[in-house]
Scaffold this motif. Structure first.
Motif, mmCIF file in Angstrom:
data_model
loop_
_atom_site.group_PDB
_atom_site.id
_atom_site.type_symbol
_atom_site.label_atom_id
_atom_site.label_comp_id
_atom_site.label_asym_id
_atom_site.label_seq_id
_atom_site.Cartn_x
_atom_site.Cartn_y
_atom_site.Cartn_z
ATOM 1 N N PHE A 204 56.108 31.444 39.424
ATOM 2 C CA PHE A 204 54.879 31.063 40.118
ATOM 3 C C PHE A 204 53.711 31.852 39.523
ATOM 4 O O PHE A 204 53.670 33.076 39.613
ATOM 5 C CB PHE A 204 55.047 31.384 41.609
ATOM 6 C CG PHE A 204 54.005 30.793 42.517
ATOM 7 C CD1 PHE A 204 53.310 29.644 42.181
ATOM 8 C CD2 PHE A 204 53.745 31.385 43.751
ATOM 9 C CE1 PHE A 204 52.360 29.095 43.042
ATOM 10 C CE2 PHE A 204 52.798 30.845 44.616
ATOM 11 C CZ PHE A 204 52.105 29.697 44.256
ATOM 12 N N TRP A 205 52.799 31.122 38.892
ATOM 13 C CA TRP A 205 51.596 31.731 38.302
ATOM 14 C C TRP A 205 50.459 31.560 39.308
ATOM 15 O O TRP A 205 49.967 30.450 39.502
ATOM 16 C CB TRP A 205 51.252 31.049 36.985
ATOM 17 C CG TRP A 205 52.276 31.189 35.903
ATOM 18 C CD1 TRP A 205 53.516 30.620 35.856
ATOM 19 C CD2 TRP A 205 52.141 31.937 34.689
ATOM 20 N NE1 TRP A 205 54.160 30.971 34.689
ATOM 21 C CE2 TRP A 205 53.339 31.773 33.959
ATOM 22 C CE3 TRP A 205 51.124 32.733 34.148
ATOM 23 C CZ2 TRP A 205 53.539 32.372 32.716
ATOM 24 C CZ3 TRP A 205 51.319 33.317 32.910
ATOM 25 C CH2 TRP A 205 52.524 33.145 32.208
ATOM 26 N N LEU A 206 50.021 32.671 39.917
ATOM 27 C CA LEU A 206 49.052 32.567 41.011
ATOM 28 C C LEU A 206 47.611 32.769 40.598
ATOM 29 O O LEU A 206 46.699 32.541 41.395
ATOM 30 C CB LEU A 206 49.377 33.598 42.094
ATOM 31 C CG LEU A 206 50.642 33.325 42.883
ATOM 32 C CD1 LEU A 206 51.735 34.271 42.430
ATOM 33 C CD2 LEU A 206 50.400 33.492 44.361
ATOM 34 N N ALA A 207 47.390 33.250 39.370
ATOM 35 C CA ALA A 207 46.036 33.644 38.954
ATOM 36 C C ALA A 207 45.427 34.516 40.062
ATOM 37 O O ALA A 207 46.131 35.340 40.639
ATOM 38 C CB ALA A 207 45.185 32.432 38.625
ATOM 39 N N ASP A 208 44.159 34.313 40.399
ATOM 40 C CA ASP A 208 43.513 35.253 41.318
ATOM 41 C C ASP A 208 43.747 34.948 42.796
ATOM 42 O O ASP A 208 43.047 35.476 43.660
ATOM 43 C CB ASP A 208 42.015 35.350 41.013
ATOM 44 C CG ASP A 208 41.758 36.191 39.770
ATOM 45 O OD1 ASP A 208 42.739 36.638 39.140
ATOM 46 O OD2 ASP A 208 40.587 36.407 39.423
ATOM 47 N N LEU A 209 44.755 34.146 43.086
ATOM 48 C CA LEU A 209 45.185 34.075 44.484
ATOM 49 C C LEU A 209 46.057 35.280 44.810
ATOM 50 O O LEU A 209 46.403 35.511 45.961
ATOM 51 C CB LEU A 209 45.926 32.763 44.764
ATOM 52 C CG LEU A 209 45.021 31.529 44.723
ATOM 53 C CD1 LEU A 209 45.824 30.253 44.972
ATOM 54 C CD2 LEU A 209 43.887 31.645 45.755
ATOM 55 N N LEU A 210 46.402 36.065 43.780
ATOM 56 C CA LEU A 210 47.123 37.317 44.016
ATOM 57 C C LEU A 210 46.563 38.436 43.133
ATOM 58 O O LEU A 210 46.527 38.311 41.911
ATOM 59 C CB LEU A 210 48.618 37.150 43.720
ATOM 60 C CG LEU A 210 49.439 38.448 43.816
ATOM 61 C CD1 LEU A 210 49.438 39.009 45.232
ATOM 62 C CD2 LEU A 210 50.867 38.226 43.326
ATOM 63 N N PHE A 211 46.137 39.500 43.794
ATOM 64 C CA PHE A 211 45.740 40.729 43.099
ATOM 65 C C PHE A 211 46.771 41.813 43.420
ATOM 66 O O PHE A 211 47.143 41.985 44.585
ATOM 67 C CB PHE A 211 44.374 41.211 43.591
ATOM 68 C CG PHE A 211 43.211 40.385 43.108
ATOM 69 C CD1 PHE A 211 42.409 40.824 42.063
ATOM 70 C CD2 PHE A 211 42.904 39.173 43.714
ATOM 71 C CE1 PHE A 211 41.331 40.072 41.619
ATOM 72 C CE2 PHE A 211 41.822 38.417 43.281
ATOM 73 C CZ PHE A 211 41.034 38.870 42.237
ATOM 74 N N VAL A 212 47.184 42.538 42.393
ATOM 75 C CA VAL A 212 48.068 43.687 42.590
ATOM 76 C C VAL A 212 47.319 44.920 42.086
ATOM 77 O O VAL A 212 46.872 44.931 40.929
ATOM 78 C CB VAL A 212 49.387 43.510 41.814
ATOM 79 C CG1 VAL A 212 50.229 44.780 41.900
ATOM 80 C CG2 VAL A 212 50.164 42.302 42.336
ATOM 81 N N ASP A 213 47.140 45.906 42.909
ATOM 82 C CA ASP A 213 46.440 47.166 42.592
ATOM 83 C C ASP A 213 44.934 47.000 42.410
ATOM 84 O O ASP A 213 44.157 47.809 42.890
ATOM 85 C CB ASP A 213 47.031 47.864 41.344
ATOM 86 C CG ASP A 213 48.472 48.279 41.576
ATOM 87 O OD1 ASP A 213 48.822 48.537 42.747
ATOM 88 O OD2 ASP A 213 49.258 48.313 40.613
#
Ligand SMILES: [Zn+2]
Length: 314
Positions: free
Chosen positions: A203-212
């Protein structure tokens, strides 16, 4: 770059500008561009969490590609032409099949300015239905900021218009591998796409997911939280965030981002109820989260401003 500019001016005066151009192009190349195979056929390049600079050349977002038997799908091409070119060379190290699709996950410059590297491939450029409207409004300032930040290295990072717009879901066959491109309601922006490789459940979320990296709201905070409820239900075995990386199993990496947004949501609502100004809200809301995120000072006040203007009419 300063040394090259001086030399360029000197050499231009004696008529050997061509040589200098070659040097300038070479300095704008990204070397040691690493890719990781996060699942069979899914290759990710993790961009720097730092801000864009002449040193990182706009290599500030996670980008990558999925390889089918027939062709390759690119998920974002990075923040400048040199990044897009480095990605293209990385693809050629893995496979010789053509690039048939470039997914422009949303209209942020750290993700799309590398797309120009794929024009000559005749690839289809896929974006959200709302992307062209946003691009029309933002292209000029985005280009001038890129030139300000990268100088000569920004040359050739041209705006690429999408050739296929997605509204809902789009199924693509890369040859022995089917991939779903999905358009979401307004969240991070109003034109977010995700990519899901069915073969490996990546699953490639792009900027629907930020980590750190501090999550960024350029759409709507309530919409982002609602979309995250749906993201959580996706049956992913592997995932790629737009920024940062995590080894936690899906959907755990959504938890810190949700906590951050809920803090902003609740504290901004409380600020509005007690008739605090937007200025007071940005000075006070969500500060307990500062220790958890990179680039907090750059993005947090802007997030609170977005939330305040959205929530004050509830
Ligand atoms: Zn973004």
């Amino acid at each position: 770059m300063r040394w090259i500019e001086v030399t360029a001016a000197m050499l231009a005066a004696v008529g050997v500008l061509k040589t200098v151009t070659a040097i300038a192009v070479e300095t704008a190349e990204i070397r040691n561009f690493e890719i990781s195979e996060v699942a069979p056929g899914n290759y990710v390049h993790y961009g720097s969490l730092e801000e864009r600079s002449p040193e990182n050349l706009g290599d500030n977002a996670n980008i990558g590609f999925i390889v089918g038997e027939r062709c390759v799908l690119v998920v974002d091409a990075g923040g400048s032409l040199p990044v897009g070119r480095a990605l293209k060379r990385a693809i050629r190290r893995v496979t010789q099949v053509p690039v048939c699709h470039v997914v422009l996950t949303h209209v942020h410059p750290d993700h799309f300015f590398g797309a120009a590297a794929f024009i000559e491939d005749g690839a289809q450029f896929i974006a959200h239905r709302n992307y062209p409207r946003q691009l029309a409004a933002r292209a000029r300032p985005y280009l001038s900021y890129l030139r300000r930040d990268l100088g000569k290295a920004a040359e050739g990072s041209d705006i690429v218009e999408p050739t296929l717009l997605v509204d809902g879901r789009l199924e693509l066959d890369l040859g022995g591998r089917s991939v779903e491109v999905r358009a979401w309601p307004p969240a991070h922006t109003d034109d977010d796409l995700t990519v899901f490789d069915r073969l490996t459940r990546t699953f490639w979320l792009a900027d629907l997911l930020f980590v750190d990296h501090t999550p960024v709201i350029d759409g709507t905070i309530t919409g982002f939280l609602a979309v995250m409820e749906d993201l959580r239900e996706i049956d992913a075995a592997h995932y790629v965030a737009g920024h940062g990386r995590s080894l936690a199993p899906w959907p755990q990496p959504l938890v810190p981002q949700r906590r951050y947004f809920v803090a902003i949501l609740e504290e901004t609502r409380a600020a509005i109820r007690s008739k605090k100004t937007i200025q007071q809200a940005t000075d006070e809301v969500g500060l307990a989260e500062a220790k958890n995120w990179v680039a907090f000072d750059t993005f947090h006040r802007r997030n609170v401003t977005m939330a305040y203007t959205e929530l004050e009419w509830e």
